[in-house]
Design an enzyme around this catalytic site. Structure first.
Site, mmCIF file in Angstrom:
data_model
loop_
_atom_site.group_PDB
_atom_site.id
_atom_site.type_symbol
_atom_site.label_atom_id
_atom_site.label_comp_id
_atom_site.label_asym_id
_atom_site.label_seq_id
_atom_site.Cartn_x
_atom_site.Cartn_y
_atom_site.Cartn_z
ATOM 1 N N ALA A 106 0.853 -1.196 0.000
ATOM 2 C CA ALA A 106 0.000 0.000 0.000
ATOM 3 C C ALA A 106 0.881 1.236 0.000
ATOM 4 O O ALA A 106 2.090 1.146 0.225
ATOM 5 C CB ALA A 106 -0.888 0.012 1.239
ATOM 6 N N LYS A 107 0.312 2.365 -0.235
ATOM 7 C CA LYS A 107 1.015 3.635 -0.054
ATOM 8 C C LYS A 107 -0.029 4.728 0.092
ATOM 9 O O LYS A 107 -1.161 4.584 -0.393
ATOM 10 C CB LYS A 107 1.901 3.938 -1.264
ATOM 11 N N GLY A 108 0.363 5.821 0.744
ATOM 12 C CA GLY A 108 -0.543 6.950 0.885
ATOM 13 C C GLY A 108 0.205 8.240 0.666
ATOM 14 O O GLY A 108 1.438 8.267 0.686
#
Ligand code: NAD
Length: 417
Positions: A106-108
């Site tokens: 994931a990444k944000g």
């Protein structure tokens, strides 16, 4: 510096396709892995110090949750885009799979310039963003961590915000927290330590003695400075380091810890006594045994790859080498330890932090560092074996290992319904 014409996600897909060509993947699985599973876009208000309300845009992307909860950092930067967050999420999937830890990717990110914001504004932004992405985030589902311009303080606000909504403390919802609230010993050094372990293995492969090996580090920050002083502790000679202001060079060797002290006082390494100045571009092409890029994406390109003199490149940064440069470096016999392997020490100790947070039982720093070394050395050798068997570079080999693991997990779980 060359501006790569392809976007980060296009590069991530090109890297995937190159490695997937070596695998006998079912077409449906291959297509699934080329896409991110979910992409959340949020627009949210933040109260600023002058009483105004500003609307910010943020993202949280899950590439894969097949091997476990999704894991990946949060970036605060004016140039954050959905495309970049997608690429970083995909790279996290491969990174976790390469080192065999049970996470997806994931990444944000939030489009903002934290350097122009007060502490209070940054806290408001972080807490509101955390609330907006709480529909995806949980200790069992998605666990953020720091990335560019986010740090343990910001992780503490995320942990506190999530815990306030729950009504009880939930340390395992983020990693990279301060040790006082459930962070792990060894986390702040973990990425640089992993770079040191994998560099050591790469030097063995190339038959270069660790003792006296010359090292140039681009980006003297969290990853680069730690990698520099740990390599120095093992006998390497750090001949050059740099930051965004430029680089410094001393062929007799620099004391990395003293340069850190200087940088803490002067906010740059430039001007460190007894050194010559050099540019970031010159540093990359320096005569040395090991080059450790620890700053930005796309710095090693088709333009400068023919001139690079290092015999080993250990990618502390994410995405420092373009696919075109990869081919040139491989043909020239330069051994590249790819980012998904070289900098995986950070997510590995984040995994230890998550386990400790779930169990409320904390390990000694010695235990952390021993387990980290075991995982990094084993993963390096797993990737090296594939690279030798298939006659491919270490990046393709790492991707082959990772894609195979994720594809197998997908097949075992099956496609629902
Ligand atoms: P950081 O902000 O602590 O350090 C970055 C360093 O790069 C700073 O010294 C900065 O001055 C320098 N820099 C910035 N622009 C530059 C330029 N144009 N030329 C040369 N130097 C420049 O960040 P960090 O946490 O050390 O992360 C660095 C890289 O490592 C990023 O690509 C990040 O995604 C990657 N990474 C970090 C971790 C981690 O645990 N921190 C884990 C995996 C990967």
């Amino acid at each position: 510096m060359e501006k790569n014409s392809r976007s980060p996600y296009e590069i991530a897909i090109a890297q995937f396709d190159k490695a997937a060509a070596h695998l006998d993947l079912k077409a449906g699985i291959r297509e699934m892995l080329r896409h991110c599973k979910r992409e959340l876009i949020v627009h949210f208000p933040v109260k600023m110090d002058d009483g105004s309300v500003r609307i910010f845009t943020g993202y949280r992307v899950h590439h894969s949750t097949v091997r476990g909860p999704s894991k990946g950092g949060i970036r605060f930067h004016p140039d954050v885009t959905l495309d970049e967050v997608r690429a970083l999420a995909m790279w996290m999937t491969w990174k976790c799979a390469v080192v065999g830890i049970p996470f997806g990717g994931a990444k944000g990110g939030v489009v903002c310039d934290p350097k122009q914001m007060s502490e209070n504004e940054l806290e408001n932004l972080t807490r509101r963003y955390a609330t907006e992405i709480a529909i995806l985030m949980s200790p069992e589902g998605d666990i953020p961590a720091p990335d560019v311009n986010t740090n343990p303080r910001i992780m503490a606000w995320i942990m506190d915000t999530y815990s306030m909504h729950r009504g009880y403390s939930t340390p395992a919802v983020v990693t990279g927290k301060p040790v006082e609230i459930g962070g792990s010993l060894g986390r702040s050094e973990a990425t640089g330590r992993g770079v040191m372990f994998t560099t050591r293995e790469a030097l063995k492969v190339k038959g270069i003695p660790l003792d006296g090996a010359t090292v140039a580090v681009q980006g003297f920050g969290n990853v680069g400075a730690v990698a520099a002083y740990l390599l120095q502790d093992k006998g390497c000679k750090i001949v050059a380091v740099s930051d965004s202001q430029g680089g410094i060079y001393n062929p007799k060797g620099l004391d990395a810890r003293d340069v850190m002290r200087f940088k803490a006082e002067n906010r740059t390494v430039v001007g460190y006594p007894g050194t010559d100045r050099l540019t970031n571009e010159e540093l990359l092409e320096l005569e040395c045994d090991v080059l450790v890029p620890c700053a930005l994406e796309n710095v090693i390109t088709a333009q400068n790859a023919p001139r690079i003199k290092a015999r080993v490149i250990a990618e502390g940064a994410n995405g420092p080498t373009t696919p075109e440069a990869d081919e040139i470096l491989y043909d020239r016999g330069i051994f590249v330890v790819p980012d998904v392997l070289a900098n995986a020490g950070g997510v590995t100790v984040s995994y230890f932090e998550w386990v400790q947070g779930l169990q409320f039982f904390f390990w000694s720093e010695r235990e952390i560092n021993l387990q980290l070394r075991e995982i990094m050395v084993r993963s390096f050798n797993d990737v090296l074996r594939i690279s030798e068997e298939r006659k491919v570079d270490m990046r393709v080999a790492a991707y082959i290992l990772a894609i195979r693991r994720v594809a197998e997990a997908t097949m075992i779980r099956g496609i629902y319904p």
